[in-house]
Design a protein around this motif. Structure first.
Motif, PDB file in Angstrom:
ATOM      1  N   PHE A 125       1.089  -0.510  -0.211  1.00 54.68           N
ATOM      2  CA  PHE A 125      -0.129  -0.547   0.088  1.00 54.68           C
ATOM      3  C   PHE A 125       0.727   1.283   0.310  1.00 54.68           C
ATOM      4  O   PHE A 125       0.161   2.077  -0.645  1.00 54.68           O
ATOM      5  N   GLY A 126       2.101   0.907   0.921  1.00 51.03           N
ATOM      6  CA  GLY A 126       2.148   2.514   0.789  1.00 51.03           C
ATOM      7  C   GLY A 126       3.828   2.169  -0.734  1.00 51.03           C
ATOM      8  O   GLY A 126       3.653   4.415  -0.666  1.00 51.03           O
ATOM      9  N   THR A 127       3.744   1.989  -1.044  1.00 54.48           N
ATOM     10  CA  THR A 127       4.164   2.081  -2.846  1.00 54.48           C
ATOM     11  C   THR A 127       3.389   2.291  -3.686  1.00 54.48           C
ATOM     12  O   THR A 127       4.140   3.024  -4.703  1.00 54.48           O
ATOM     13  N   LEU A 128       2.060   1.217  -3.801  1.00 53.68           N
ATOM     14  CA  LEU A 128       1.800   1.340  -4.721  1.00 53.68           C
ATOM     15  C   LEU A 128       0.721   2.330  -4.606  1.00 53.68           C
ATOM     16  O   LEU A 128      -0.267   2.085  -5.254  1.00 53.68           O
ATOM     17  N   THR A 129      -0.111   2.922  -3.663  1.00 49.29           N
ATOM     18  CA  THR A 129      -1.146   3.819  -3.314  1.00 49.29           C
ATOM     19  C   THR A 129      -0.810   5.028  -2.706  1.00 49.29           C
ATOM     20  O   THR A 129       0.539   5.125  -2.507  1.00 49.29           O
ATOM     21  N   VAL A 130      -1.345   6.390  -2.798  1.00 49.72           N
ATOM     22  CA  VAL A 130      -1.158   7.561  -2.197  1.00 49.72           C
ATOM     23  C   VAL A 130      -1.286   6.981  -0.693  1.00 49.72           C
ATOM     24  O   VAL A 130      -1.944   8.022   0.228  1.00 49.72           O
ATOM     25  N   LEU A 131      -2.133   5.836  -0.473  1.00 45.70           N
ATOM     26  CA  LEU A 131      -3.082   5.800   1.060  1.00 45.70           C
ATOM     27  C   LEU A 131      -1.789   6.390   1.945  1.00 45.70           C
ATOM     28  O   LEU A 131      -0.887   5.761   1.843  1.00 45.70           O
ATOM     29  N   PRO A 132      -2.199   7.006   3.312  1.00 43.33           N
ATOM     30  CA  PRO A 132      -0.941   7.023   4.128  1.00 43.33           C
ATOM     31  C   PRO A 132      -1.255   5.823   5.091  1.00 43.33           C
ATOM     32  O   PRO A 132      -1.342   5.749   5.960  1.00 43.33           O
ATOM     33  N   VAL A 133      -0.741   4.652   4.282  1.00 41.97           N
ATOM     34  CA  VAL A 133       0.063   3.954   4.734  1.00 41.97           C
ATOM     35  C   VAL A 133       1.958   3.970   4.866  1.00 41.97           C
ATOM     36  O   VAL A 133       2.474   3.810   4.053  1.00 41.97           O
ATOM     37  N   ARG A 134       2.587   3.965   5.820  1.00 41.93           N
ATOM     38  CA  ARG A 134       3.901   4.340   6.313  1.00 41.93           C
ATOM     39  C   ARG A 134       4.574   2.576   6.329  1.00 41.93           C
ATOM     40  O   ARG A 134       4.139   1.889   6.650  1.00 41.93           O
ATOM     41  N   VAL A 135       5.907   2.667   5.099  1.00 43.01           N
ATOM     42  CA  VAL A 135       6.513   1.516   5.081  1.00 43.01           C
ATOM     43  C   VAL A 135       7.000   1.685   5.850  1.00 43.01           C
ATOM     44  O   VAL A 135       8.455   2.113   6.072  1.00 43.01           O
ATOM     45  N   THR A 136       7.780   0.389   7.018  1.00 42.81           N
ATOM     46  CA  THR A 136       8.003   0.477   8.088  1.00 42.81           C
ATOM     47  C   THR A 136       9.309  -0.083   7.541  1.00 42.81           C
ATOM     48  O   THR A 136      10.359  -0.246   9.039  1.00 42.81           O
ATOM     49  N   ARG A 137       9.170  -1.069   7.135  1.00 39.30           N
ATOM     50  CA  ARG A 137      10.848  -2.061   6.702  1.00 39.30           C
ATOM     51  C   ARG A 137      11.348  -1.683   5.001  1.00 39.30           C
ATOM     52  O   ARG A 137      10.313  -1.894   3.888  1.00 39.30           O
ATOM     53  N   TRP A 138      12.104  -1.458   4.244  1.00 38.71           N
ATOM     54  CA  TRP A 138      12.684  -1.695   3.611  1.00 38.71           C
ATOM     55  C   TRP A 138      13.933  -2.673   2.427  1.00 38.71           C
ATOM     56  O   TRP A 138      15.291  -2.057   3.227  1.00 38.71           O
ATOM     57  N   ASP A 139      13.776  -3.571   2.235  1.00 41.46           N
ATOM     58  CA  ASP A 139      14.556  -4.944   1.808  1.00 41.46           C
ATOM     59  C   ASP A 139      14.223  -5.932   1.431  1.00 41.46           C
ATOM     60  O   ASP A 139      12.436  -5.713   1.256  1.00 41.46           O
ATOM     61  N   ARG A 140      14.778  -6.449   0.670  1.00 41.59           N
ATOM     62  CA  ARG A 140      14.146  -7.215  -0.301  1.00 41.59           C
ATOM     63  C   ARG A 140      12.721  -8.695   0.265  1.00 41.59           C
ATOM     64  O   ARG A 140      12.124  -8.937  -0.587  1.00 41.59           O
ATOM     65  N   ASP A 141      13.383  -8.958   1.652  1.00 42.25           N
ATOM     66  CA  ASP A 141      12.436  -9.835   1.928  1.00 42.25           C
ATOM     67  C   ASP A 141      10.997  -8.849   2.145  1.00 42.25           C
ATOM     68  O   ASP A 141       9.748  -9.538   1.929  1.00 42.25           O
ATOM     69  N   THR A 142      11.015  -7.589   2.525  1.00 45.66           N
ATOM     70  CA  THR A 142       9.408  -7.310   2.457  1.00 45.66           C
ATOM     71  C   THR A 142       9.058  -6.473   0.558  1.00 45.66           C
ATOM     72  O   THR A 142       7.080  -6.608   1.113  1.00 45.66           O
ATOM     73  N   ALA A 143      10.104  -6.519   0.575  1.00 46.05           N
ATOM     74  CA  ALA A 143      10.014  -7.219  -0.774  1.00 46.05           C
ATOM     75  C   ALA A 143       8.600  -7.899  -1.910  1.00 46.05           C
ATOM     76  O   ALA A 143       8.007  -7.625  -2.044  1.00 46.05           O
ATOM     77  N   ARG A 144       8.914  -8.907  -1.321  1.00 47.83           N
ATOM     78  CA  ARG A 144       8.658  -9.840  -1.839  1.00 47.83           C
ATOM     79  C   ARG A 144       7.278 -10.139  -1.650  1.00 47.83           C
ATOM     80  O   ARG A 144       6.578 -10.167  -1.991  1.00 47.83           O
ATOM     81  N   ALA A 145       7.182  -9.890   0.192  1.00 53.48           N
ATOM     82  CA  ALA A 145       5.762  -9.839   0.752  1.00 53.48           C
ATOM     83  C   ALA A 145       5.224  -8.743  -0.272  1.00 53.48           C
ATOM     84  O   ALA A 145       3.790  -9.000  -0.331  1.00 53.48           O
ATOM     85  N   GLY A 146       5.497  -7.808  -0.082  1.00 52.08           N
ATOM     86  CA  GLY A 146       4.658  -7.009  -1.016  1.00 52.08           C
ATOM     87  C   GLY A 146       4.172  -7.220  -2.279  1.00 52.08           C
ATOM     88  O   GLY A 146       3.459  -6.655  -2.548  1.00 52.08           O
TER      89      GLY A 146
END
Length: 264
Positions: free
Chosen positions: A16-37
């Motif tokens: 939601f944090g990377t694909l929309t403008v909805l107010p959702v804060r990305v708490t982790r920025w790594d490959r594992d989280t990207a996979r789940a995202g």
């Protein structure tokens, strides 16, 4: 179990944090989280599609007419994504249309301006979306709203499929590089089957071949996105954030067209 749930929540936030403008804060920025995202991407698309369907359906019920409802349903996803996917579509069209070698084409795509290929592609794609939605809203608000929700899910499912491990990144940096080659093929296929099943289940409310038509729309979106993906990988050597945007818009448009010609 706790770690699994934490990863799931982080993945949903990433989607939601990377694909929309909805107010959702990305708490982790790594490959594992990207996979789940990327596995959760269709959910973000479904929410965007439902918002678009609500806007279009409300306008239709208020007497705005199917054309105004169609324009609203095409505009809301652009607003809720900051136009990033449309921008990616235009940049990718310019890169592909340039006829330049991969490195030069990638440089063209990084520029902030839009060339003639990009402008023409944007106009034609948005016209196709509005035309398809106009026909669907003409049959009733439920048809139009269902179509926008289906297209939203199909668009982000295309991102899940494009993130599978067999597809490399064209550049070492950027969001495209972060999510590229993160999702195992089996997981991507599982997400695709789940999204198709959920959409088909909703289609049973329309009776007759409703379930089949909605499922085929999702598959049409995935097929069109896959064709573009393969062409981009051949031309650019992999995917970029722009290519992901182009793939999403292509899938959404193909799904809408499939519903416009077959959802009766």
């Amino acid at each position: 179990m706790s770690s699994h749930h934490t990863s799931g929540r982080a993945g949903i936030r990433f989607a939601f944090g990377t694909l929309t403008v909805l107010p959702v804060r990305v708490t982790r920025w790594d490959r594992d989280t990207a996979r789940a995202g990327m596995r959760w991407a269709p959910l973000a698309g479904l929410v965007v599609g439902l918002c678009a369907g609500a806007a279009g359906g409300l306008l239709l019920l208020l007497g705005g007419g199917p054309l105004l409802a169609a324009v609203a349903s095409a505009a809301v996803p652009a607003v809720l994504t900051r136009g990033l996917h449309l921008d990616g579509l235009a940049d990718t069209a310019d890169g592909l249309g340039s006829g330049r070698p991969a490195e030069d084409a990638l440089q063209i795509m990084k520029r902030s301006d839009i060339g003639p290929f990009g402008v023409a592609t944007l106009v034609l794609v948005l016209l196709a979306q509005v035309a398809a939605l106009y026909g669907l809203y003409g049959r009733g608000w439920m048809y139009g709203a269902t179509a926008t929700a289906t297209a939203g899910a199909a668009a982000r499912l295309a991102l899940t499929l494009a993130s599978r491990t067999a597809v490399p990144a064209a550049r070492p940096e950027g969001l495209g590089a972060m999510v590229a080659a993160t999702v195992p093929a089996r997981q991507a296929l599982g997400v695709a089957l789940l999204v198709t099943a959920v959409v088909a289940a909703w289609g049973t409310l329309f009776g007759g071949y409703g379930a089949l038509r909605l499922a085929l729309a999702v598959l049409a979106g995935a097929a069109a996105a896959e064709l573009l993906l393969r062409h981009c990988v051949r031309r650019f050597g992999g995917v970029t954030g722009d290519v992901f945007g182009a793939i999403a818009e292509t899938a959404a448009t193909a799904a809408l067209i499939a519903l416009a010609v077959g959802f009766r």
